[in-house]
Design an enzyme around this catalytic site. Structure first.
Site, PDB file in Angstrom:
ATOM      1  N   TYR A   1       7.603  76.761  50.189  1.00 11.37           N
ATOM      2  CA  TYR A   1       7.681  77.180  51.881  1.00 11.37           C
ATOM      3  C   TYR A   1       8.293  78.713  51.989  1.00 11.37           C
ATOM      4  O   TYR A   1       8.826  78.702  53.153  1.00 11.37           O
ATOM      5  CB  TYR A   1       8.335  76.021  52.244  1.00 11.37           C
ATOM      6  CG  TYR A   1       7.389  74.958  52.448  1.00 11.37           C
ATOM      7  CD1 TYR A   1       6.547  74.778  53.370  1.00 11.37           C
ATOM      8  CD2 TYR A   1       7.658  73.596  51.536  1.00 11.37           C
ATOM      9  CE1 TYR A   1       5.720  73.534  53.528  1.00 11.37           C
ATOM     10  CE2 TYR A   1       6.855  72.542  51.492  1.00 11.37           C
ATOM     11  CZ  TYR A   1       5.746  72.609  52.418  1.00 11.37           C
ATOM     12  OH  TYR A   1       4.939  71.529  52.449  1.00 11.37           O
TER      13      TYR A   1
ATOM     14  N   HIS B   1       0.109  60.811  54.232  1.00 11.80           N
ATOM     15  CA  HIS B   1      -0.304  61.884  53.202  1.00 11.80           C
ATOM     16  C   HIS B   1      -0.548  61.215  51.941  1.00 11.80           C
ATOM     17  O   HIS B   1       0.200  60.176  51.551  1.00 11.80           O
ATOM     18  CB  HIS B   1       1.164  62.699  53.323  1.00 11.80           C
ATOM     19  CG  HIS B   1       0.918  63.923  52.465  1.00 11.80           C
ATOM     20  ND1 HIS B   1       0.878  63.862  51.097  1.00 11.80           N
ATOM     21  CD2 HIS B   1       0.853  65.343  52.820  1.00 11.80           C
ATOM     22  CE1 HIS B   1       0.785  65.137  50.482  1.00 11.80           C
ATOM     23  NE2 HIS B   1       0.687  66.041  51.723  1.00 11.80           N
TER      24      HIS B   1
END
Ligand code: DNO
Length: 346
Positions: free
Chosen positions: A322, A198
């Protein structure tokens, strides 16, 4: 692409059955959260996680993340023991049929923002980053609450860690990354696992710590460290895209089959090293989401793709970035773009 959603396990208020109701959702991206970085993940725990996800009618499309402990990034003891544990984890994941494993190589802090609940004009709350505010923060004061913050460090440990990194130049960090990859990529190859690094978020140095996975040229260098299909990227549009020099569609087109996982979200650049996390819709931010999806389509992307962070909307509370609602809207938008691109290419 395999539309996927991040799930934080049994403690996540966004449950698997809610995720299952998002149209077109097939995949879950998750991890085992109660094993400290550096220790091996036992096969039984992985198998139990897999069964749980499959019982909900979904499939694990990627593990995010198997964390890389600081000793590996610093190149200090017990690096080799941790690398052996990492290999054991990969073997166990491979045995359970996991195909994609994400990790990052950011020193100490994962993704970092200056504010987690900034009110946007429409009343929603978003994560934002302002360089001057981050510069004014002292990670050692112990009163910060950032999403990428590992709260398991004591003040003294954090102090030691930050001073250990004083010795680590970006070149040294590259060396340590190469050492790690040369050990683990052959195991990933044997297990048919695609490793996906990432990018650093934000893609520049923070708190004086080196960050190297930041743009197109460095990604090119990264992929050459071990030139194997198993050594690939978790391409995150929102992480790379906050630097206007990073042309995300061009990056997708260049690295094509080395992209194993797509994080697709929009951001709005608000100034030099400043940004807000916007809704996914192109006109709400600085990235052209159609061009991004078109680039994925054109390179024949078949891996997991997830809407990334969402704002908090409709009064939802929960883990910053989230929640369910805005990420679900993001997923639906990505589906819409994908369908239109597919049909116009018939
Ligand atoms: C943030 C995420 C990152 C990511 C890790 C991968 O929302 O994209 O925390 O999971 O950096 O190791």
């Amino acid at each position: 692409m395999k539309l996927s959603f991040r799930w934080y396990g049994d403690d996540d208020p966004v449950t698997l059955d809610k995720i299952k109701q998002i149209p077109g959702m097939v995949g879950i991206v998750t991890a085992i959260y109660d094993i400290p970085a550096g220790e091996a993940w036992p096969y039984e725990k992985i198998a139990a996680l897999k069964d749980k996800v499959e019982a909900a009618g979904l499939k694990i499309t990627a593990i995010e993340s198997v964390p890389v402990p600081e000793a590996i990034k610093l190149g200090v003891e017990p690096r080799d023991r941790y690398i052996e544990n990492y290999k054991t984890t990969l073997r166990n994941l491979g045995q359970a049929g996991i195909e994609v494993v994400t990790y990052n190589f950011m020193p100490v802090f994962d993704w970092t923002r200056s504010e987690l609940d900034h009110k946007l004009a429409d009343g929603s709350e978003a994560l934002i980053y302002r360089e001057d505010e981050v510069k004014a923060m002292n990670p050692l004061s112990g009163d910060l609450d950032l999403p990428g913050w590992d709260t398991s460090y004591t003040k003294a440990e954090l102090n030691d860690l930050m001073s250990a990194y004083q010795e680590i130049s970006p070149e040294k960090l590259w060396d340590n990354l190469e050492y790690f990859l040369k050990e683990i990529i052959p195991v990933a190859e044997e297990e048919n696992i695609k490793m996906a690094i990432h990018p650093d978020d934000p893609p520049w140095s923070i708190f004086g710590l080196p960050r190297i996975i930041v743009g197109q040229e460095n990604l090119r260098r990264f992929l050459k460290l071990v030139d194997s299909p198993a050594n690939g990227l978790a391409l995150c549009s929102g992480s790379l895209g906050v630097n206007p020099e990073n042309d995300v569609p061009a990056i997708i087109r260049e690295f094509g089959d080395r992209i194993h996982f797509a994080h697709v979200r929009n951001i709005k650049i608000t100034g030099d090293k400043g940004f807000e996390e916007a809704a996914h819709l192109s006109e709400k931010g600085s990235l052209d989401m159609y061009e991004i999806m078109k680039a994925y389509y054109d390179v024949g992307f078949e891996g997991p793709m997830r809407p990334d962070h969402g704002r908090m909307i409709w009064g939802e509370t929960g883990k910053p970035g989230y929640g369910l609602y805005d990420r679900a809207l993001g997923a639906t938008y990505l589906n819409g773009l994908w369908e239109a691109i597919q049909k116009s290419n018939r």
